[in-house]
Design a protein around this motif. Structure first.
Motif, PDB file in Angstrom:
ATOM      1  N   MET A  97       0.847  -1.185   0.000  1.00  0.00           N
ATOM      2  CA  MET A  97       0.000   0.000   0.000  1.00  0.00           C
ATOM      3  C   MET A  97       0.889   1.244   0.000  1.00  0.00           C
ATOM      4  SD  MET A  97      -1.333   0.242   3.969  1.00  0.00           S
ATOM      5  CE  MET A  97      -1.133  -1.476   4.435  1.00  0.00           C
ATOM      6  N   MET A 103      -5.180   0.945  -0.536  1.00  0.00           N
ATOM      7  CA  MET A 103      -5.015  -0.394   0.007  1.00  0.00           C
ATOM      8  C   MET A 103      -6.212  -1.245  -0.361  1.00  0.00           C
ATOM      9  SD  MET A 103      -5.807   0.460   4.025  1.00  0.00           S
ATOM     10  CE  MET A 103      -5.482  -1.219   4.513  1.00  0.00           C
ATOM     11  N   ARG A 142       3.543  -2.335   3.819  1.00  0.00           N
ATOM     12  CA  ARG A 142       2.680  -3.509   3.701  1.00  0.00           C
ATOM     13  C   ARG A 142       2.487  -4.086   5.090  1.00  0.00           C
ATOM     14  NH1 ARG A 142       5.563  -8.116   4.431  1.00  0.00           N
ATOM     15  NH2 ARG A 142       7.824  -8.039   4.134  1.00  0.00           N
TER      16      ARG A 142
END
Length: 345
Positions: free
Chosen positions: A1, A182, A35
């Motif tokens: 993300m 995300m 992440r």
């Protein structure tokens, strides 16, 4: 993300000689690429699957002529502050409200630092390159299928650890709002087994560093620290302990001679301290925070208290490396790097 976060705040004048430098609000942005941890280690579950990655920050200090722009690149660990544990089953949930505590460490660059000829009134940072520390609180305010919006408060610190004077360091406080790209996760439960841990750990560490004293651009004085520490495991995530510091700050001999206008023995550079320690465990990594009390100090200028913050990494069952900084409240004394050995094994 990935996460982009404009922020707005101010530089904190934590010393009287800094007040004239605060001429406007600071503003900037930070970009985070991260992440969630994979779940391969128990600490991932114990900390409720934190986010980890790299954070890049850009801050206009509000005084471009004397303080300039500060940039940093750091490793950032974002720890969720909400979790549920039932009978060793750790539930990863997705509540409507989530919040995190972020901890970051890395390197920073300041476009303006102290210079005797061109910037002598900004006696804050003696070098362009510095250590960068970050602590932030963030909370999710709205979530979409493709991402979410967060907001929070962020404190950024730059300092070179008194390796090069002047070194008051800078602290920036700002509020931010973030867009986080995300994928939405579904809730599920995971059965994990807690690893076996030692109840008490006793360790001996030896560290060294370099320290500069006034006037700036002088010689670097070596410093040596030996610490005997006993720690009791409170939970999987934390330990508390007490210990003794033997400090050999060779710069103190010169400082005492300058102050007293007389020669003093090398033993004047020896300090003895007692410490109370708190540790957060992340598998082989440890985040240490220590409160120290001088038991022996012939310098007697920095007060009774000192502090130490830093990282320790286990390289074997009994050996570790560590990187720490010793401070007197908001003022760094010196940085330390060295090795430790567990006396239990």
């Amino acid at each position: 993300m990935w996460q982009v976060s404009p922020h707005f705040g101010f530089m904190v004048p934590h010393r009287e000689q800094m007040k004239h430098l605060i001429q406007g609000h600071s503003f900037g942005t930070h970009l985070t690429i991260s992440r969630k941890v994979s779940g391969k280690s128990y600490w991932h579950y114990a900390y409720n699957f934190p986010e980890q990655g790299f954070d890049f920050s850009f801050i206009n200090t509000g005084n471009m002529r004397q303080m300039g722009v500060q940039m940093s690149g750091s490793f950032l660990l974002n720890l969720p502050l909400r979790k549920r544990i039932r009978n060793h089953i750790i539930e990863r949930s997705d509540p409507s409200f989530k919040h995190w505590l972020g901890l970051g460490i890395g390197m920073g660059y300041a476009t303006k630092s102290w210079d005797l000829e061109g910037n002598h009134q900004a006696a804050i940072l003696g070098s362009a390159g510095n250590n960068a520390l970050t602590i932030q609180y963030s909370a999710r305010i709205v979530s979409f299928s493709f991402g979410e919006i967060r907001t929070g408060l962020r404190i950024s610190h730059l300092s070179n650890g008194a390796f090069q004077l002047p070194n008051l360091g800078t602290n920036n406080i700002g509020v931010f709002i973030s867009y986080v790209s995300m994928k939405r996760e579904t809730a599920h439960s995971i059965q994990v087994e807690k690893p076996k841990l030692e109840n008490w750990r006793f360790s001996l560490s030896l560290c060294a560093g370099l320290k500069e004293i006034p006037p700036p651009t002088g010689i670097k004085h070596p410093v040596f620290t030996s610490t005997l520490l006993g720690e009791k495991r409170l939970t999987y995530k934390s330990s508390a302990g007490i210990g003794l510091d033997f400090l050999n700050n060779t710069s103190l001999q010169d400082l005492i001679e300058q102050r007293d206008n007389t020669s003093v023995p090398a033993g004047s550079a020896i300090q003895l301290g007692a410490i109370i320690s708190y540790t957060m465990h992340f598998n082989d990594f440890e985040l240490k925070m220590q409160q120290g009390f001088y038991l022996l100090d012939k310098w007697k200028v920095d007060g009774l208290l000192y502090h130490r913050f830093g990282l320790r990494y286990r390289i074997s069952e009994s050996g570790c490396t560590q990187l720490t900084v010793k401070t007197h409240f908001a003022k760094a004394d010196y940085g330390e790097f060295g090795f430790g050995y567990s006396l239990n094994r």
